[in-house]
Motif scaffolding. Structure first.
Motif, PDB file in Angstrom:
ATOM      1  N   ILE A   1      82.704  41.636  27.076  1.00 52.57           N
ATOM      2  CA  ILE A   1      83.334  40.894  25.981  1.00 52.57           C
ATOM      3  C   ILE A   1      84.413  41.737  25.309  1.00 52.57           C
ATOM      4  CG2 ILE A   1      82.921  39.979  23.654  1.00 52.57           C
ATOM      5  CD1 ILE A   1      80.161  39.009  24.768  1.00 52.57           C
ATOM      6  N   ASN A   2      84.158  43.034  25.160  1.00 58.22           N
ATOM      7  CA  ASN A   2      85.088  43.915  24.459  1.00 58.22           C
ATOM      8  C   ASN A   2      86.194  44.484  25.346  1.00 58.22           C
ATOM      9  OD1 ASN A   2      83.765  43.631  21.969  1.00 58.22           O
ATOM     10  ND2 ASN A   2      82.261  45.160  22.557  1.00 58.22           N
ATOM     11  N   THR A   3      86.187  44.133  26.622  1.00 65.92           N
ATOM     12  CA  THR A   3      87.198  44.619  27.552  1.00 65.92           C
ATOM     13  C   THR A   3      88.289  43.565  27.707  1.00 65.92           C
ATOM     14  OG1 THR A   3      85.529  45.882  28.745  1.00 65.92           O
ATOM     15  CG2 THR A   3      87.566  45.416  29.918  1.00 65.92           C
ATOM     16  N   GLU A   4      89.518  43.990  27.549  1.00 67.56           N
ATOM     17  CA  GLU A   4      90.638  43.041  27.631  1.00 67.56           C
ATOM     18  C   GLU A   4      91.156  42.870  29.055  1.00 67.56           C
ATOM     19  OE1 GLU A   4      93.676  43.798  24.747  1.00 67.56           O
ATOM     20  OE2 GLU A   4      92.206  44.160  23.175  1.00 67.56           O
ATOM     21  N   ASP A   5      91.056  43.898  29.881  1.00 67.62           N
ATOM     22  CA  ASP A   5      91.613  43.870  31.226  1.00 67.62           C
ATOM     23  C   ASP A   5      90.716  43.051  32.158  1.00 67.62           C
ATOM     24  OD1 ASP A   5      93.576  44.953  33.235  1.00 67.62           O
ATOM     25  OD2 ASP A   5      91.692  45.736  34.080  1.00 67.62           O
ATOM     26  N   ILE A   6      91.271  42.020  32.776  1.00 63.58           N
ATOM     27  CA  ILE A   6      90.501  41.122  33.640  1.00 63.58           C
ATOM     28  C   ILE A   6      89.935  41.849  34.857  1.00 63.58           C
ATOM     29  CG2 ILE A   6      92.473  40.256  34.976  1.00 63.58           C
ATOM     30  CD1 ILE A   6      89.548  38.110  33.803  1.00 63.58           C
ATOM     31  N   GLU A   7      90.672  42.782  35.427  1.00 63.98           N
ATOM     32  CA  GLU A   7      90.177  43.535  36.582  1.00 63.98           C
ATOM     33  C   GLU A   7      88.997  44.425  36.192  1.00 63.98           C
ATOM     34  OE1 GLU A   7      90.939  43.134  39.791  1.00 63.98           O
ATOM     35  OE2 GLU A   7      92.243  41.511  39.128  1.00 63.98           O
ATOM     36  N   GLU A   8      89.055  44.996  35.006  1.00 64.33           N
ATOM     37  CA  GLU A   8      87.934  45.814  34.527  1.00 64.33           C
ATOM     38  C   GLU A   8      86.705  44.933  34.289  1.00 64.33           C
ATOM     39  OE1 GLU A   8      86.884  49.107  31.078  1.00 64.33           O
ATOM     40  OE2 GLU A   8      88.940  48.385  31.267  1.00 64.33           O
TER      41      GLU A   8
ATOM     42  N   GLU B   1      77.900  60.301  40.155  1.00 67.39           N
ATOM     43  CA  GLU B   1      77.601  60.290  38.723  1.00 67.39           C
ATOM     44  C   GLU B   1      77.713  58.873  38.160  1.00 67.39           C
ATOM     45  OE1 GLU B   1      76.188  61.837  35.275  1.00 67.39           O
ATOM     46  OE2 GLU B   1      76.333  62.840  37.210  1.00 67.39           O
ATOM     47  N   LEU B   2      78.739  58.162  38.563  1.00 64.04           N
ATOM     48  CA  LEU B   2      78.918  56.786  38.122  1.00 64.04           C
ATOM     49  C   LEU B   2      77.741  55.917  38.561  1.00 64.04           C
ATOM     50  CD1 LEU B   2      80.642  54.582  36.810  1.00 64.04           C
ATOM     51  CD2 LEU B   2      81.845  54.358  38.985  1.00 64.04           C
ATOM     52  N   TYR B   3      77.290  56.098  39.786  1.00 60.60           N
ATOM     53  CA  TYR B   3      76.147  55.336  40.298  1.00 60.60           C
ATOM     54  C   TYR B   3      74.904  55.607  39.446  1.00 60.60           C
ATOM     55  CZ  TYR B   3      72.270  53.861  43.208  1.00 60.60           C
ATOM     56  OH  TYR B   3      71.104  53.273  43.651  1.00 60.60           O
ATOM     57  N   LYS B   4      74.647  56.869  39.139  1.00 72.05           N
ATOM     58  CA  LYS B   4      73.476  57.210  38.327  1.00 72.05           C
ATOM     59  C   LYS B   4      73.564  56.574  36.939  1.00 72.05           C
ATOM     60  CE  LYS B   4      73.539  61.701  38.799  1.00 72.05           C
ATOM     61  NZ  LYS B   4      73.198  63.123  38.787  1.00 72.05           N
ATOM     62  N   ILE B   5      74.730  56.576  36.370  1.00 75.59           N
ATOM     63  CA  ILE B   5      74.928  55.965  35.051  1.00 75.59           C
ATOM     64  C   ILE B   5      74.701  54.456  35.141  1.00 75.59           C
ATOM     65  CG2 ILE B   5      76.653  55.421  33.288  1.00 75.59           C
ATOM     66  CD1 ILE B   5      77.878  58.232  33.912  1.00 75.59           C
ATOM     67  N   CYS B   6      75.253  53.834  36.165  1.00 76.27           N
ATOM     68  CA  CYS B   6      75.144  52.386  36.313  1.00 76.27           C
ATOM     69  C   CYS B   6      73.705  51.942  36.593  1.00 76.27           C
ATOM     70  CB  CYS B   6      76.070  51.886  37.418  1.00 76.27           C
ATOM     71  SG  CYS B   6      77.814  51.995  36.970  1.00 76.27           S
ATOM     72  N   LYS B   7      72.931  52.763  37.291  1.00 78.91           N
ATOM     73  CA  LYS B   7      71.532  52.421  37.564  1.00 78.91           C
ATOM     74  C   LYS B   7      70.739  52.238  36.285  1.00 78.91           C
ATOM     75  CE  LYS B   7      69.348  55.260  40.023  1.00 78.91           C
ATOM     76  NZ  LYS B   7      68.617  56.151  40.896  1.00 78.91           N
ATOM     77  N   ASP B   8      71.121  52.949  35.247  1.00 78.17           N
ATOM     78  CA  ASP B   8      70.382  52.915  33.991  1.00 78.17           C
ATOM     79  C   ASP B   8      70.990  51.973  32.955  1.00 78.17           C
ATOM     80  OD1 ASP B   8      68.552  54.785  34.957  1.00 78.17           O
ATOM     81  OD2 ASP B   8      69.784  56.466  34.285  1.00 78.17           O
ATOM     82  N   ILE B   9      71.909  51.129  33.391  1.00 71.88           N
ATOM     83  CA  ILE B   9      72.597  50.258  32.440  1.00 71.88           C
ATOM     84  C   ILE B   9      71.638  49.234  31.846  1.00 71.88           C
ATOM     85  CG2 ILE B   9      73.346  48.510  34.092  1.00 71.88           C
ATOM     86  CD1 ILE B   9      76.058  48.555  32.570  1.00 71.88           C
ATOM     87  N   ASN B  10      71.811  48.977  30.581  1.00 68.52           N
ATOM     88  CA  ASN B  10      71.081  47.934  29.880  1.00 68.52           C
ATOM     89  C   ASN B  10      71.934  46.673  30.033  1.00 68.52           C
ATOM     90  OD1 ASN B  10      70.370  46.074  27.847  1.00 68.52           O
ATOM     91  ND2 ASN B  10      69.506  47.691  26.600  1.00 68.52           N
ATOM     92  N   PHE B  11      71.375  45.635  30.610  1.00 68.57           N
ATOM     93  CA  PHE B  11      72.182  44.458  30.927  1.00 68.57           C
ATOM     94  C   PHE B  11      72.665  43.719  29.681  1.00 68.57           C
ATOM     95  CE2 PHE B  11      70.104  45.456  34.862  1.00 68.57           C
ATOM     96  CZ  PHE B  11      71.171  45.408  35.731  1.00 68.57           C
ATOM     97  N   ASP B  12      71.977  43.872  28.568  1.00 67.66           N
ATOM     98  CA  ASP B  12      72.480  43.304  27.313  1.00 67.66           C
ATOM     99  C   ASP B  12      73.756  44.024  26.890  1.00 67.66           C
ATOM    100  OD1 ASP B  12      70.366  41.501  27.132  1.00 67.66           O
ATOM    101  OD2 ASP B  12      69.111  42.930  26.041  1.00 67.66           O
ATOM    102  N   GLU B  13      73.794  45.332  27.094  1.00 66.88           N
ATOM    103  CA  GLU B  13      74.982  46.118  26.760  1.00 66.88           C
ATOM    104  C   GLU B  13      76.150  45.752  27.672  1.00 66.88           C
ATOM    105  OE1 GLU B  13      73.834  50.190  27.103  1.00 66.88           O
ATOM    106  OE2 GLU B  13      72.600  50.133  25.295  1.00 66.88           O
ATOM    107  N   ALA B  14      75.859  45.449  28.919  1.00 59.80           N
ATOM    108  CA  ALA B  14      76.920  45.114  29.876  1.00 59.80           C
ATOM    109  C   ALA B  14      77.693  43.881  29.409  1.00 59.80           C
ATOM    110  CB  ALA B  14      76.331  44.884  31.264  1.00 59.80           C
TER     111      ALA B  14
END
Length: 59
Positions: A27-34, A9-22
Motif C-alpha cells: 500500500i505504501n509503495t508507489e512504484d508498480i513494479e516494486e 540474505e534477502l531470501y532469509k528476510i522474506c521467509k520471516d515476513i509477516n503477511f499483514d506487514e506485506a
C-alpha cells in the motif's frame, strides 16, 4: 557483499515476513513494479509454507 550473498540474505528476510506487514508495504509503495515484486515474493513464501503444512498434515 556479493549478489549471491545479497540474494541469500534477502531470501532469509522474506521467509520471516509477516503477511499483514506485506500488505502495508504494498500500500505504501508507489512504484508498480516494486508492488508486483513484493506480491510475487510473498506469494512464493506463502506457497512454501502451505506445502510444509500439507506435508506435515496439519491442515
Amino acid at each position: 557483499m556479493s549478489k549471491e550473498e545479497a540474494i541469500h540474505e534477502l531470501y532469509k528476510i522474506c521467509k520471516d515476513i509477516n503477511f499483514d506487514e506485506a500488505d502495508d508495504i504494498v500500500i505504501n509503495t508507489e512504484d508498480i513494479e516494486e508492488k508486483r515484486f513484493i506480491r510475487t515474493v510473498t506469494d512464493c513464501i506463502l506457497q512454501q509454507k502451505q506445502r510444509q503444512v500439507i506435508a506435515e498434515k496439519r491442515f
